[in-house]
Design a protein around this motif. Structure first.
Motif, PDB file in Angstrom:
ATOM      1  N   MET A  43       0.866  -1.163   0.000  1.00  0.00           N
ATOM      2  CA  MET A  43       0.000   0.000   0.000  1.00  0.00           C
ATOM      3  C   MET A  43       0.913   1.226   0.000  1.00  0.00           C
ATOM      4  O   MET A  43       1.603   1.489   0.983  1.00  0.00           O
ATOM      5  CB  MET A  43      -0.906  -0.023   1.229  1.00  0.00           C
ATOM      6  N   PRO A  44       0.932   1.969  -1.127  1.00  0.00           N
ATOM      7  CA  PRO A  44       1.906   3.055  -1.281  1.00  0.00           C
ATOM      8  C   PRO A  44       1.865   4.029  -0.102  1.00  0.00           C
ATOM      9  O   PRO A  44       0.801   4.507   0.272  1.00  0.00           O
ATOM     10  CB  PRO A  44       1.456   3.755  -2.568  1.00  0.00           C
ATOM     11  N   LYS A  46       2.190   3.390   2.921  1.00  0.00           N
ATOM     12  CA  LYS A  46       1.758   2.796   4.181  1.00  0.00           C
ATOM     13  C   LYS A  46       2.617   1.582   4.543  1.00  0.00           C
ATOM     14  O   LYS A  46       3.221   1.535   5.593  1.00  0.00           O
ATOM     15  CB  LYS A  46       0.277   2.427   4.132  1.00  0.00           C
ATOM     16  N   ILE A 231     -16.250   7.068  -0.089  1.00  0.00           N
ATOM     17  CA  ILE A 231     -15.447   5.997  -0.665  1.00  0.00           C
ATOM     18  C   ILE A 231     -14.939   5.162   0.497  1.00  0.00           C
ATOM     19  O   ILE A 231     -13.924   5.469   1.130  1.00  0.00           O
ATOM     20  CB  ILE A 231     -14.267   6.550  -1.487  1.00  0.00           C
ATOM     21  N   CYS A 232     -15.698   4.112   0.821  1.00  0.00           N
ATOM     22  CA  CYS A 232     -15.331   3.258   1.954  1.00  0.00           C
ATOM     23  C   CYS A 232     -14.398   2.162   1.482  1.00  0.00           C
ATOM     24  O   CYS A 232     -13.506   1.734   2.209  1.00  0.00           O
ATOM     25  CB  CYS A 232     -16.601   2.682   2.559  1.00  0.00           C
ATOM     26  N   GLY A 233     -14.603   1.695   0.270  1.00  0.00           N
ATOM     27  CA  GLY A 233     -13.739   0.663  -0.287  1.00  0.00           C
ATOM     28  C   GLY A 233     -13.878   0.679  -1.791  1.00  0.00           C
ATOM     29  O   GLY A 233     -14.648   1.463  -2.350  1.00  0.00           O
ATOM     30  N   ARG A 259     -15.674  11.729  -0.036  1.00  0.00           N
ATOM     31  CA  ARG A 259     -14.759  11.607   1.073  1.00  0.00           C
ATOM     32  C   ARG A 259     -14.281  10.162   1.157  1.00  0.00           C
ATOM     33  O   ARG A 259     -15.069   9.239   1.007  1.00  0.00           O
ATOM     34  CB  ARG A 259     -15.523  11.941   2.357  1.00  0.00           C
ATOM     35  N   GLY A 260     -13.012   9.984   1.346  1.00  0.00           N
ATOM     36  CA  GLY A 260     -12.498   8.654   1.593  1.00  0.00           C
ATOM     37  C   GLY A 260     -11.989   8.577   3.008  1.00  0.00           C
ATOM     38  O   GLY A 260     -11.594   9.587   3.577  1.00  0.00           O
ATOM     39  N   PHE A 261     -12.030   7.385   3.581  1.00  0.00           N
ATOM     40  CA  PHE A 261     -11.403   7.274   4.899  1.00  0.00           C
ATOM     41  C   PHE A 261     -10.724   5.927   5.035  1.00  0.00           C
ATOM     42  O   PHE A 261     -11.142   4.931   4.461  1.00  0.00           O
ATOM     43  CB  PHE A 261     -12.393   7.543   6.029  1.00  0.00           C
ATOM     44  N   PHE A 262      -9.651   5.951   5.780  1.00  0.00           N
ATOM     45  CA  PHE A 262      -8.851   4.748   6.004  1.00  0.00           C
ATOM     46  C   PHE A 262      -9.061   4.355   7.466  1.00  0.00           C
ATOM     47  O   PHE A 262      -8.755   5.128   8.380  1.00  0.00           O
ATOM     48  CB  PHE A 262      -7.382   5.053   5.698  1.00  0.00           C
ATOM     49  N   ASP A 265      -6.838   5.124  10.391  1.00  0.00           N
ATOM     50  CA  ASP A 265      -6.590   6.518  10.766  1.00  0.00           C
ATOM     51  C   ASP A 265      -7.520   6.983  11.882  1.00  0.00           C
ATOM     52  O   ASP A 265      -7.376   8.099  12.378  1.00  0.00           O
ATOM     53  CB  ASP A 265      -6.839   7.456   9.564  1.00  0.00           C
ATOM     54  N   HIS A 266      -8.500   6.152  12.235  1.00  0.00           N
ATOM     55  CA  HIS A 266      -9.547   6.629  13.128  1.00  0.00           C
ATOM     56  C   HIS A 266      -9.736   5.732  14.345  1.00  0.00           C
ATOM     57  O   HIS A 266     -10.851   5.536  14.819  1.00  0.00           O
ATOM     58  CB  HIS A 266     -10.854   6.779  12.336  1.00  0.00           C
TER      59      HIS A 266
END
Lengths: 320, 320
Positions: A43-44, A46, A231-233, A259-262, A265-266
Motif C-alpha cells: 500500500m503506497p 503505508k 469511498i469506503c472501499g 470523502r475517503g477514509f482509512f 486513521d480513526h
C-alpha cells in the motif's frame, strides 16, 4: 499484483511460547478482507508487500490461551490483525500497531470480528461520522450483500434514512430486501443508471460506496444536489487494472462532496462505534449476514471470494 | 454536444427600449467561459440547451445606457450574464436570475468581469471557503495560465500557501512562474506524475483542479494524507467524450476529501469575496493576466479557445 490462489501455501510450525509481556492467541475465526490484498500488493506510503514466505496475516478472532502479560489474562476473547495460523504471538498490539480489541461479554466471538470489527465499525463511522446522514436521506449502498454494505443497510434506518442497495443478480437483491433494504439495484442488469434513478427518484443524498468503478460512475449522475459520496472501499480496484470513472464533473455541477477514509486513521473513534454497535447487537437491531467456510484449508478460497463478487454477507473462516 | 464554431451566427437587431422597471446595458466586454458550453449542451437538472436561433448569452461587462428603473441609474457600470449583443435588456437580474453586479469606483470595467466576476470569485471561494487552506500548504493548481488558475495562484500566498501550477508547454509554464507560481508542472511533457511528485515532495495538500481528466488522475496519486481536492471546473470534460480517472481509490487510502461547487449556488458568499478581491486589486496584490480579442466578430474564436488549451490568462472580447 492482485491476490491470487498461488499466494497461499500451508505449512506446519510449532506453537509459539510467549516471551515477557507477550500472549499467545488461539484463532477461532479468520476474516478475509481488503487488507489481505494490500499485504500482497503493498500500500503506497503505508507498507511494503509482505516478502514471499512470510506467514499471511489478517483479521483473527480468538482467545488468549497463554499469557505472560498480566494486562491480558488467559481466556480473554480478542480480535486483531494477527497471523493466519492456529496460534499468534502478540505483545498486546496487532500487525497494524493497534491494541487487541476485547470482545465484550454476551457477544459472540464472530460478532467481535464482524459487527464490532472492521466491517461494522467502517459502516458506523461512514454513516454517522463521515456522511452526516440526516433523517429522510436516501442512502445508496454498493456491495449491499457484502460485509460492510449489509451492516450499513441495517444502520441507515437507525439514522432515519432509507437504504437502497446495489448487488449483483436477482438472488442477492432478493436476500438484501429480506435483510432490510428498501429497494435494490441489480448491477448485473444492463440498465444500471436507470435503475438507480428509479430507486431514488429525488436523487441520492448519500452514496456509501464499497465498490467503485462503473457503479460509482453511474451513481455520480444520480446524486442529489449537495450529495455526499463516501469511498469506503473499492473492490472494483483489486484487479490488475482499475476500472475508470468518467462522470466526476458532476462533483462540480451538483456541489457534491466525496470523502475517503482509512479505517486505521480513526482508531480514536473505534470505541464509540463499538459501544453503539454492541448495543444494537444486543437489541437485535443488527443481524449478521454470515457466509462461513469451515477449516483452515478453506482460507485461500474464502479470501479470494471477497474480490470476485462471490460473497453473500460477511465471509469468515471457522477453524473447527 | 460540444460548443463548435457553427453554433455562432451574427445578426443585426434594433436597440431595445426599456419597459417599466427595465434597463438597457451597452456591452463593453464579453467573457467566454464554461457557461457558453453549458448553454449549448444544456446542464442536466439545471437548464435545457438554448433553442437554435436564440441570441447567445454569456458574461458581459458594460454600462447602463437607458434606465426605466430608479434603482439602476444610467451610467452605472455592471456585469452579469446577458445577451452577447451590443445591447441587452434587463429587469435588474441576469439570465442566471442573479442581480446585476455593480463594478465599484476605481476598478477597471474588465476587472469587474474578471477578478470580481466568476473567475476571481471562484478562485477566492475555492481557496478560502471550500479548501480550508492552512499556512504552509502546498496548493497544486491546474489551468494555472487560465482565468481561475492564474488568480488562485496569486491568492494562495495571501493564505500563507505555496502555489504550484500545471500548464501546457514551456512558454505558459515560464509565464506562470513570472506571475508568481513557485513551481510549475508541464502536462505536455511525458512525466506528469513524476513532475507533480517532484514539485510537491511532501505531497499535495490541496489540489485546486480546473481541468479534470488525466491531470486529476495523476494528482490523486500525489496527494498528502487528509488532502483536499477541489473540483472547480473540468475543461477536460467539454469534449464529446470525457477523459476518465482511474485512481480514485486513493480517496480512501489517503483519507482525501473531494469537493465540487457550482458558482451560482453560492450567491450569498459573492459579496464577501468581491469585497476582499476589490481590496487586493487596489493593493496591487492581484494582477490580471488578460488575453483580449478585439471586436464583436472575434467572439466565436475567443469562446472556443477556452476549451482547447489555447488561453493565456483570462480571455475577453473587447467591443471597440
Amino acid at each position: 499484483m492482485a491476490l491470487v490462489r498461488g499466494h497461499f501455501e500451508r505449512s506446519e510450525t510449532k506453537m509459539p511460547s510467549p516471551g515477557p509481556g507477550e500472549v499467545v492467541v488461539k484463532a477461532e475465526y479468520f476474516s478475509p478482507d481488503a487488507m489481505n490484498h494490500a499485504w500482497v500488493r503493498g500500500m503506497p506510503g503505508k507498507f511494503d508487500p509482505l516478502a514471499p514466505g512470510t506467514v499471511m496475516r489478517g483479521g483473527v478472532a480468538g482467545a488468549i490461551v497463554k499469557s505472560a502479560n498480566p494486562q491480558w489474562p488467559e481466556g480473554t476473547r480478542i480480535t486483531g490483525f494477527l497471523d493466519w495460523a492456529d496460534y499468534s504471538l502478540s505483545d498486546g498490539t496487532d500487525y497494524m500497531g493497534v491494541p487487541l480489541q476485547i470482545i465484550p461479554e454476551g457477544i459472540d466471538t464472530h460478532s467481535g470480528l464482524v459487527t464490532l470489527g472492521m466491517s461494522g465499525v467502517c459502516a458506523w463511522l461512514g454513516l454517522f461520522h463521515f456522511c452526516h446522514a440526516r433523517p429522510g436521506d436516501d442512502i445508496l449502498i454498493s456491495g449491499a450483500s457484502g460485509a460492510i454494505g449489509s451492516i450499513a443497510g441495517q444502520l441507515a434506518p437507525l439514522a432515519g434514512c432509507r437504504p437502497v442497495g446495489i448487488a449483483g443478480g436477482p438472488e442477492k437483491c432478493s436476500a438484501a430486501l429480506d435483510a432490510g433494504f428498501d429497494a435494490m439495484v441489480d448491477y448485473k442488469a444492463p440498465d444500471l443508471g436507470d435503475q438507480i434513478a428509479a430507486a431514488c427518484p429525488d436523487g441520492v443524498n448519500i452514496f456509501f460506496d464499497n465498490v467503485g468503478g462503473a457503479l460509482l460512475d453511474a451513481a455520480l449522475v444520480s446524486m442529489a444536489h449537495n450529495g455526499q459520496v463516501l469511498i469506503c472501499g473499492g473492490t472494483a480496484h483489486y484487479g490488475a487494472v482499475p476500472t475508470p470513472i468518467y462522470n466526476h464533473i458532476h462533483m462540480a455541477m451538483r456541489s457534491l462532496t466525496m470523502r475517503g477514509f482509512f479505517y486505521f486513521d480513526h482508531v480514536d473513534m473505534w470505541g464509540e462505534a463499538r459501544e453503539r454497535l454492541t448495543q444494537s447487537l444486543k437489541e437485535g437491531a443488527i443481524r449478521e449476514w454470515l457466509d462461513i467456510a469451515e477449516g483452515f484449508d478453506a482460507t485461500p478460497d474464502a479470501a479470494l471470494a471477497g474480490f470476485s463478487g462471490g460473497v453473500n454477507g460477511r465471509k469468515l473462516v471457522w477453524l473447527d
